[in-house]
Enzyme design. Structure first.
Site, PDB file in Angstrom:
ATOM      1  N   THR A 186       0.854  -1.194   0.000  1.00 51.74           N
ATOM      2  CA  THR A 186       0.000   0.000   0.000  1.00 51.74           C
ATOM      3  C   THR A 186       0.889   1.244   0.000  1.00 51.74           C
ATOM      4  O   THR A 186       2.068   1.161   0.338  1.00 51.74           O
ATOM      5  CB  THR A 186      -0.888   0.034   1.263  1.00 51.74           C
ATOM      6  OG1 THR A 186      -0.010   0.013   2.401  1.00 51.74           O
ATOM      7  CG2 THR A 186      -1.809  -1.158   1.338  1.00 51.74           C
ATOM      8  N   GLU A 331      -5.833  -2.967  -1.844  1.00 49.33           N
ATOM      9  CA  GLU A 331      -6.425  -4.092  -1.116  1.00 49.33           C
ATOM     10  C   GLU A 331      -7.501  -4.814  -1.914  1.00 49.33           C
ATOM     11  O   GLU A 331      -7.984  -5.869  -1.498  1.00 49.33           O
ATOM     12  CB  GLU A 331      -7.030  -3.602   0.215  1.00 49.33           C
ATOM     13  CG  GLU A 331      -5.997  -3.231   1.263  1.00 49.33           C
ATOM     14  CD  GLU A 331      -5.504  -1.793   1.181  1.00 49.33           C
ATOM     15  OE1 GLU A 331      -5.678  -1.169   0.123  1.00 49.33           O
ATOM     16  OE2 GLU A 331      -4.947  -1.297   2.173  1.00 49.33           O
ATOM     17  N   LYS A 439     -15.164  18.383   8.999  1.00 49.49           N
ATOM     18  CA  LYS A 439     -16.337  18.433   9.880  1.00 49.49           C
ATOM     19  C   LYS A 439     -16.564  19.876  10.292  1.00 49.49           C
ATOM     20  O   LYS A 439     -15.736  20.472  10.963  1.00 49.49           O
ATOM     21  CB  LYS A 439     -16.107  17.559  11.115  1.00 49.49           C
ATOM     22  CG  LYS A 439     -16.078  16.089  10.743  1.00 49.49           C
ATOM     23  CD  LYS A 439     -15.344  15.244  11.757  1.00 49.49           C
ATOM     24  CE  LYS A 439     -14.810  14.003  11.083  1.00 49.49           C
ATOM     25  NZ  LYS A 439     -13.361  13.979  10.907  1.00 49.49           N
ATOM     26  N   TRP A 444     -20.778  17.288   7.625  1.00 44.02           N
ATOM     27  CA  TRP A 444     -19.584  16.895   6.877  1.00 44.02           C
ATOM     28  C   TRP A 444     -19.533  17.638   5.558  1.00 44.02           C
ATOM     29  O   TRP A 444     -20.542  17.752   4.866  1.00 44.02           O
ATOM     30  CB  TRP A 444     -19.615  15.382   6.582  1.00 44.02           C
ATOM     31  CG  TRP A 444     -19.295  14.547   7.772  1.00 44.02           C
ATOM     32  CD1 TRP A 444     -19.234  14.965   9.070  1.00 44.02           C
ATOM     33  CD2 TRP A 444     -19.004  13.151   7.782  1.00 44.02           C
ATOM     34  NE1 TRP A 444     -18.922  13.915   9.881  1.00 44.02           N
ATOM     35  CE2 TRP A 444     -18.774  12.785   9.124  1.00 44.02           C
ATOM     36  CE3 TRP A 444     -18.903  12.182   6.794  1.00 44.02           C
ATOM     37  CZ2 TRP A 444     -18.453  11.493   9.495  1.00 44.02           C
ATOM     38  CZ3 TRP A 444     -18.595  10.888   7.157  1.00 44.02           C
ATOM     39  CH2 TRP A 444     -18.368  10.550   8.498  1.00 44.02           C
TER      40      TRP A 444
END
Ligand code: AMP
Length: 544
Positions: A186, A331, A439, A444
């Site tokens: 990753t 992944e 936030k 959001w």
């Protein structure tokens, strides 16, 4: 009662042997590090993959051992893909954009035994080789004449010399389809990178999914240009998927600038090209500046980060190239969803269609998605509520290599770290990485949405939205902007451009201009770096 059908292990060797037999003269064209254009075929790639298998036998590299590559997209890399995995070893693709420290760490963690590299990466190898004791053989991907002299790398050999004396026949072993086939780490934006170990089975099923009509729709009649690198998530599985269909493959090598990519598309009659938005931005700039057209390309897969709507519009409206917006991650090896419209959506207004195409599309069969809310509840697919995106399926990670990170699944689902909403037709819209969500006042704000509006401004080359601490609202968004060459734009002009395009409270508080937005090793914006750069910044409302 069991079915009575034959049982064959899903082995990667079957893909390349199929391509050699049914598409033996199928073309593979590469722009090389040497600068020239090289032409070969699936038949030849298969023969040389068998030579690699024999050469690895001669080096006594055992089944399951890792053989690393540090290379651009090209035919030799393709040969290694198939020669290494088909013979039961594990292909480990290394990302040359990583820092030498990180690269050495990954090589040691993977315990690579052999490392094959393009000669353009010699300085990187020189920087790390003495720190990589597991690597017993260093191979420069060139012929003997081009082998770097006095490289300082012990026992360095040229790829062509390595395989030259080997037979081009090989009895591929039948390996358990669950055996490891390739390894990719990753990006590691937080903590050390983690290895994702793909199996023969996951790779094979992923390849079947990639070629499906509502995914990349590959066929023997296509000419495919993966600009997306083979050194990260297996170029979105295209080397395997292409060999499965026999389509022509065109590899760009190191030349990823707009002019070189455009020339390759036209000269090799490319019908499908795949890459991250930054690559297409460079190419569109070249095409626009020179009044060029695409004569064969009819679709392009864009993913890796959110594709700005302005880019979708430019491709579709100005150049008649369909944009397939795709989402995936290391992944997921990597493909999870692709945005293709259903029949009923074709009757929608152009604006509604554009909005739909901004989404990352529907999960491809083999991948299941769900979203989870703050309290851990599974949210409905209503196109309204957003939560953490989780995935499970045949090509989703179960655990990281060597158990790093421990148990990573939530009731069998992999938490992706992305925040998304999904509508009743299965269209998924990523609004953020969970760590990038802003936030503000208990609500959001999607940083991607704020960026997309800025990037629709003709003067803006790239925009990154980050949250700044605010005593009352928690966080407020600011947008960091890099302008196109010779373009001018003021803070107030850009803020005015936001009016009417989003809710008032979602309009950024400020605009910060930078010469360039920092990018990470996989071409994604490095917001961590920006946050660092602006750590002493004060919002205008606070500094007043
Ligand atoms: P990587 O593992 O380096 O391929 O990065 C995977 C991450 O890239 C995902 O979890 C997303 O955050 C991001 N990503 C990939 N494709 C898209 C897309 N089409 N839109 C938005 N983000 C994306």
């Amino acid at each position: 009662m069991l079915g009575l059908m034959q049982q064959h292990e899903l082995n990667i060797s079957r893909i390349i042997e199929f391509a050699a037999q049914c598409h033996g003269d199928g073309e593979i064209v590469s722009r090389r590090v040497e600068g020239d254009i090289h032409r070969t075929t699936y038949r030849e790639v298969a023969a040389r993959a068998r030579k690699i298998a024999n050469a690895l036998d001669a080096m006594q590299v055992e089944q399951g051992q890792r053989v690393a590559t540090l290379a651009w997209n090209g035919y030799r890399h393709m040969e290694l893909y198939f020669g290494i995995s088909s013979s039961g070893r594990v292909l480990h693709t290394l990302n040359p954009r990583l820092h030498p420290e990180q690269l050495a760490w990954i090589i040691n963690h993977a315990e690579d035994t052999v490392l094959c590299f393009d000669t353009s990466f010699l300085p990187l190898i020189q920087a790390v080789h003495s720190r990589c004791p597991t690597v017993k053989h260093w191979i420069a991907m060139c012929d003997g004449a081009a082998l770097p002299k006095e490289s300082g790398i012990p026992g360095l050999i040229a790829y062509e010399d390595w395989i030259a004396g080997q037979p081009d026949t090989y009895d591929w072993p039948v390996v358990d389809e669950n055996s490891a086939a390739s390894l990719c780490y990753t990006s590691g934006t937080t903590g050390n990178p983690k290895g994702v170990l793909y199996s023969h089975r996951s790779t094979m099923l992923h390849s079947y999914a990639v070629v499906m009509p509502d995914a990349m729709c590959l066929s023997a009649r296509d000419s495919v240009l993966p600009v997306v690198p083979m050194f990260h998530v297996n170029a979105w599985g295209l080397p395997y998927a292409a060999a499965m269909t026999g389509c022509k493959l065109v590899f760009p090598g190191p030349a990823m600038d707009g002019k070189s990519v455009y020339e390759l598309i036209e000269n090799e009659k490319v019908t499908l090209a795949a890459g991250v938005p930054t690559v297409w931005q460079m190419m569109l700039a070249h095409v626009q500046a020179n009044g060029l057209r695409f004569s064969t390309m009819n679709r392009t897969v864009i993913g890796g980060s959110a594709c700005p709507p302005a880019m979708i519009q430019a491709f579709q409206n100005d150049y008649k190239v369909e944009v397939l917006h795709a989402w995936g991650m290391t992944e997921l090896s990597p493909l999870g969803s692709v945005c293709t419209l259903k029949n009923k959506h074709l009757a929608e207004s152009p604006e509604a269609q554009l909005k739909r195409r901004q989404s990352q599309g529907r999960p491809i069969f083999g991948i299941e998605l769900r979203i989870k809310g703050h309290e851990g509840q599974v949210l409905p697919w209503d196109g309204q509520q957003s939560g953490e995106l989780q995935a499970r399926g045949h090509w989703v990670v179960g655990e990281y290599f060597k158990g790093e990170g421990g148990e990573i699944l939530d009731e069998g689902w992999f938490p992706t770290g992305d925040v998304a909403m999904i509508d009743g037709d299965g269209f998924m819209l990523i609004t953020d990485r969970s760590k990038d969500v802003i936030k503000s006042g208990g609500e959001w704000i999607s940083s991607i949405e704020v960026e997309n509006i800025a990037m629709a401004h003709p003067a803006v080359a790239m925009a990154a939205c980050i949250g700044m601490r605010h005593p009352k609202w928690d966080e407020r968004p600011v947008v960091v902007v890099a302008l196109k060459p010779n373009a001018t734009l003021t803070r107030d002009e850009l803020l005015a451009f936001y009016q009417g395009k989003t809710a008032k409270w979602q309009i950024p508080d400020d605009v910060l201009f930078v010469p360039a937005i920092p990018l990470g090793a996989t071409g994604k914006m490095l917001k961590t770096k920006l946050r660092d750069q602006f750590k002493d910044y004060q919002l205008p409302s606070l500094s007043a």
